[in-house]
Write a protein that holds these residues in place. Sequence first.
Motif, PDB file in Angstrom:
ATOM      1  N   ASN A  70       0.522  -1.338  -0.296  1.00 40.74           N
ATOM      2  CA  ASN A  70      -0.101  -0.093   0.104  1.00 40.74           C
ATOM      3  C   ASN A  70       0.782   1.408   0.360  1.00 40.74           C
ATOM      4  O   ASN A  70       0.540   2.141  -0.278  1.00 40.74           O
ATOM      5  N   PHE A  71       2.234   1.096   0.302  1.00 44.48           N
ATOM      6  CA  PHE A  71       2.596   2.197   0.618  1.00 44.48           C
ATOM      7  C   PHE A  71       3.543   3.032  -0.398  1.00 44.48           C
ATOM      8  O   PHE A  71       3.777   3.602  -1.253  1.00 44.48           O
ATOM      9  N   ARG A  72       4.375   1.533  -0.673  1.00 45.26           N
ATOM     10  CA  ARG A  72       4.657   1.293  -2.307  1.00 45.26           C
ATOM     11  C   ARG A  72       3.817   2.118  -3.565  1.00 45.26           C
ATOM     12  O   ARG A  72       4.574   2.631  -4.267  1.00 45.26           O
ATOM     13  N   ASP A  73       3.118   2.218  -3.523  1.00 44.53           N
ATOM     14  CA  ASP A  73       1.954   2.045  -4.489  1.00 44.53           C
ATOM     15  C   ASP A  73       1.972   3.224  -4.340  1.00 44.53           C
ATOM     16  O   ASP A  73       1.604   4.305  -5.504  1.00 44.53           O
ATOM     17  N   ALA A  74       1.321   4.173  -3.354  1.00 42.20           N
ATOM     18  CA  ALA A  74       1.468   5.517  -2.973  1.00 42.20           C
ATOM     19  C   ALA A  74       2.853   6.141  -3.887  1.00 42.20           C
ATOM     20  O   ALA A  74       2.512   7.323  -4.260  1.00 42.20           O
ATOM     21  N   LEU A  75       3.661   5.501  -3.686  1.00 38.61           N
ATOM     22  CA  LEU A  75       4.872   6.455  -3.428  1.00 38.61           C
ATOM     23  C   LEU A  75       4.903   6.697  -5.548  1.00 38.61           C
ATOM     24  O   LEU A  75       5.340   7.418  -5.841  1.00 38.61           O
ATOM     25  N   GLN A  76       4.967   5.642  -5.548  1.00 44.03           N
ATOM     26  CA  GLN A  76       5.135   4.974  -7.420  1.00 44.03           C
ATOM     27  C   GLN A  76       4.129   6.310  -8.031  1.00 44.03           C
ATOM     28  O   GLN A  76       4.437   7.085  -8.748  1.00 44.03           O
ATOM     29  N   ARG A  77       3.098   7.013  -7.225  1.00 47.60           N
ATOM     30  CA  ARG A  77       2.358   7.873  -8.091  1.00 47.60           C
ATOM     31  C   ARG A  77       3.414   9.484  -8.247  1.00 47.60           C
ATOM     32  O   ARG A  77       2.480  10.139  -9.020  1.00 47.60           O
ATOM     33  N   LYS A  78       4.476   9.750  -6.982  1.00 51.74           N
ATOM     34  CA  LYS A  78       4.511  10.920  -7.122  1.00 51.74           C
ATOM     35  C   LYS A  78       4.458  11.701  -6.531  1.00 51.74           C
ATOM     36  O   LYS A  78       4.257  13.221  -7.468  1.00 51.74           O
ATOM     37  N   ARG A  79       3.157  12.006  -5.810  1.00 53.46           N
ATOM     38  CA  ARG A  79       2.508  13.225  -5.123  1.00 53.46           C
ATOM     39  C   ARG A  79       2.585  13.323  -4.143  1.00 53.46           C
ATOM     40  O   ARG A  79       2.044  13.800  -3.486  1.00 53.46           O
ATOM     41  N   GLY A  80       3.408  12.449  -3.028  1.00 53.49           N
ATOM     42  CA  GLY A  80       3.659  12.515  -1.391  1.00 53.49           C
ATOM     43  C   GLY A  80       2.847  11.474  -1.523  1.00 53.49           C
ATOM     44  O   GLY A  80       1.719  10.979  -1.986  1.00 53.49           O
ATOM     45  N   VAL A  81       3.170  11.774  -0.277  1.00 55.75           N
ATOM     46  CA  VAL A  81       2.422  10.371   1.296  1.00 55.75           C
ATOM     47  C   VAL A  81       2.259  11.403   1.916  1.00 55.75           C
ATOM     48  O   VAL A  81       2.909  11.665   2.744  1.00 55.75           O
ATOM     49  N   ILE A  82       0.838  10.607   2.508  1.00 55.69           N
ATOM     50  CA  ILE A  82       0.561  11.238   4.064  1.00 55.69           C
ATOM     51  C   ILE A  82       0.572  10.476   4.735  1.00 55.69           C
ATOM     52  O   ILE A  82      -0.916   9.440   4.596  1.00 55.69           O
ATOM     53  N   ALA A  83       1.597   9.931   5.895  1.00 54.30           N
ATOM     54  CA  ALA A  83       1.253   8.422   6.706  1.00 54.30           C
ATOM     55  C   ALA A  83       0.604   8.673   7.661  1.00 54.30           C
ATOM     56  O   ALA A  83       1.473   9.145   8.479  1.00 54.30           O
ATOM     57  N   VAL A  84      -0.986   9.126   7.892  1.00 56.66           N
ATOM     58  CA  VAL A  84      -0.999   8.975   8.849  1.00 56.66           C
ATOM     59  C   VAL A  84      -1.275   8.181  10.639  1.00 56.66           C
ATOM     60  O   VAL A  84      -1.806   7.031   9.655  1.00 56.66           O
ATOM     61  N   SER A  85      -1.052   9.138  11.603  1.00 56.46           N
ATOM     62  CA  SER A  85      -1.287   7.953  12.931  1.00 56.46           C
ATOM     63  C   SER A  85      -1.710   8.374  13.710  1.00 56.46           C
ATOM     64  O   SER A  85      -2.331   9.281  13.637  1.00 56.46           O
ATOM     65  N   ALA A  86      -1.600   7.505  14.956  1.00 58.49           N
ATOM     66  CA  ALA A  86      -1.839   7.930  16.148  1.00 58.49           C
ATOM     67  C   ALA A  86      -1.127   7.881  17.684  1.00 58.49           C
ATOM     68  O   ALA A  86       0.309   6.873  16.692  1.00 58.49           O
ATOM     69  N   ALA A 100      -1.736  10.553  -1.742  1.00 54.94           N
ATOM     70  CA  ALA A 100      -2.538   9.938  -0.556  1.00 54.94           C
ATOM     71  C   ALA A 100      -2.008   9.975   0.457  1.00 54.94           C
ATOM     72  O   ALA A 100      -1.486   9.816   0.914  1.00 54.94           O
ATOM     73  N   VAL A 101      -3.023   9.855   0.881  1.00 56.18           N
ATOM     74  CA  VAL A 101      -3.699   9.315   2.362  1.00 56.18           C
ATOM     75  C   VAL A 101      -3.636   8.098   3.141  1.00 56.18           C
ATOM     76  O   VAL A 101      -4.041   6.756   3.205  1.00 56.18           O
ATOM     77  N   ILE A 102      -2.142   7.401   3.749  1.00 58.27           N
ATOM     78  CA  ILE A 102      -1.953   5.892   4.309  1.00 58.27           C
ATOM     79  C   ILE A 102      -2.627   6.044   5.614  1.00 58.27           C
ATOM     80  O   ILE A 102      -1.400   6.611   6.401  1.00 58.27           O
ATOM     81  N   PRO A 103      -3.177   4.899   6.586  1.00 59.34           N
ATOM     82  CA  PRO A 103      -3.043   4.858   7.707  1.00 59.34           C
ATOM     83  C   PRO A 103      -1.962   3.858   7.917  1.00 59.34           C
ATOM     84  O   PRO A 103      -2.301   2.772   7.085  1.00 59.34           O
ATOM     85  N   THR A 104      -0.639   3.935   9.066  1.00 55.39           N
ATOM     86  CA  THR A 104      -0.131   3.948   9.152  1.00 55.39           C
ATOM     87  C   THR A 104       0.319   3.240  10.809  1.00 55.39           C
ATOM     88  O   THR A 104       0.863   4.877  11.251  1.00 55.39           O
ATOM     89  N   PHE A 105      -0.029   2.130  11.429  1.00 58.71           N
ATOM     90  CA  PHE A 105       0.185   2.193  12.639  1.00 58.71           C
ATOM     91  C   PHE A 105       1.200   1.202  13.290  1.00 58.71           C
ATOM     92  O   PHE A 105       1.486   0.564  12.748  1.00 58.71           O
ATOM     93  N   CYS A 106       1.795   1.307  14.126  1.00 58.20           N
ATOM     94  CA  CYS A 106       3.003   0.550  15.105  1.00 58.20           C
ATOM     95  C   CYS A 106       2.153  -0.203  15.760  1.00 58.20           C
ATOM     96  O   CYS A 106       2.780   0.280  17.887  1.00 58.20           O
ATOM     97  N   ILE A 107       2.466  -1.002  16.361  1.00 61.78           N
ATOM     98  CA  ILE A 107       1.348  -1.989  16.793  1.00 61.78           C
ATOM     99  C   ILE A 107       2.915  -2.818  17.514  1.00 61.78           C
ATOM    100  O   ILE A 107       3.281  -3.964  17.286  1.00 61.78           O
ATOM    101  N   ARG A 108       2.043  -2.870  19.006  1.00 56.70           N
ATOM    102  CA  ARG A 108       3.978  -3.694  19.083  1.00 56.70           C
ATOM    103  C   ARG A 108       2.814  -5.393  19.516  1.00 56.70           C
ATOM    104  O   ARG A 108       1.474  -5.017  20.558  1.00 56.70           O
ATOM    105  N   GLU A 109       3.763  -6.371  19.656  1.00 56.85           N
ATOM    106  CA  GLU A 109       3.189  -7.422  19.450  1.00 56.85           C
ATOM    107  C   GLU A 109       3.442  -8.448  20.747  1.00 56.85           C
ATOM    108  O   GLU A 109       4.229  -7.288  21.328  1.00 56.85           O
ATOM    109  N   ARG A 110       3.523  -9.625  20.764  1.00 54.75           N
ATOM    110  CA  ARG A 110       3.344 -10.122  21.940  1.00 54.75           C
ATOM    111  C   ARG A 110       5.007  -9.942  22.526  1.00 54.75           C
ATOM    112  O   ARG A 110       5.442 -10.748  23.600  1.00 54.75           O
ATOM    113  N   ASP A 111       5.914 -10.440  21.635  1.00 49.84           N
ATOM    114  CA  ASP A 111       7.566 -10.905  21.788  1.00 49.84           C
ATOM    115  C   ASP A 111       7.521  -9.195  21.602  1.00 49.84           C
ATOM    116  O   ASP A 111       9.363  -9.901  21.988  1.00 49.84           O
TER     117      ASP A 111
END
Length: 282
Positions: A89-105, A210-221
């Motif tokens: 999803n991120f790579r496809d957005a970058l290939q458009r060459k219009r900039g990417v907004i990674a929205v997160s929380a 492109a607005v790409i929701p990007t979340f950094c989730i801590r996994e059990r390990d």
Amino acid sequence: MLSPSIARLSALSIGSALGRALYLADGSHRRIVRRNLSFAYPELDADQCRRLAGRVFQNYGINLFELFQMKFMQPEDVVRRVRFYGLENFRDALQRKRGVIAVSAHLGSWELGVQALPCVFGTHLTAVAKKFKSNFIENWIHAVRTRFGNAILYKKDSLADMTKILRGGGILAILVDMARRKDGVDVRFFGKKATATPAVAMLALRCRSAVIPTFCIRERDGQIGIHAEPAVAMRRTKDLRADLVANTQRITDVVEAMVRRHPEQWFWLMRRWKEHYPELYG
């Protein structure tokens, strides 16, 4: 130097202990967390709310300890700490060459997750942040955030700079889950009225980024799973104001869905509903 597995486990164990200590010591934020949880999850009883609040503080403690670790990490340490999901999803957005907004929380390990891009791919981003009131804390955290090549852009009067970055094909990372008194629009968050920044919607419409929701989730390990979601479809009509509100709600809905999946990892310590429900915080 500690091995990657020991460093990761240290963050979990020491950070959790730190979070438990903060839960006991910080009565003010403990009350805010419990009130937020009861407000968002009215079905929880007092004991369930208390246990979930304790886990929220543990995650906060882990984040604080990871922030300390980041001061001494090398790029290879970051590489070994992360896993990627939905990278196409991120790579496809970058290939458009219009900039990417990674929205997160403020979810999971957002500070560590931001460092993955320069360390894994050698590509830098610009993170939009708010300055800390303490110069010492601001200088320390700024040094940590930028040590691998990322840049920081401070929110105040920064819309023109953000537009320039996107039109140059750059990447902006913006946390969109904080209450916005100034220039905010009304949205629904956990079924309750809240305010949110329309800046992402404005930038996406203006720059066709492109607005790409990007979340950094801590996994059990202890690993950090970086989840790049499909781009948020932006509504475009002749009514700009309505489009801004509708698109900001769409972004908020994606954030809420991820918070609901990992409620113990969201930063419930903030007064998220203060604009419309000030009585919630006394």
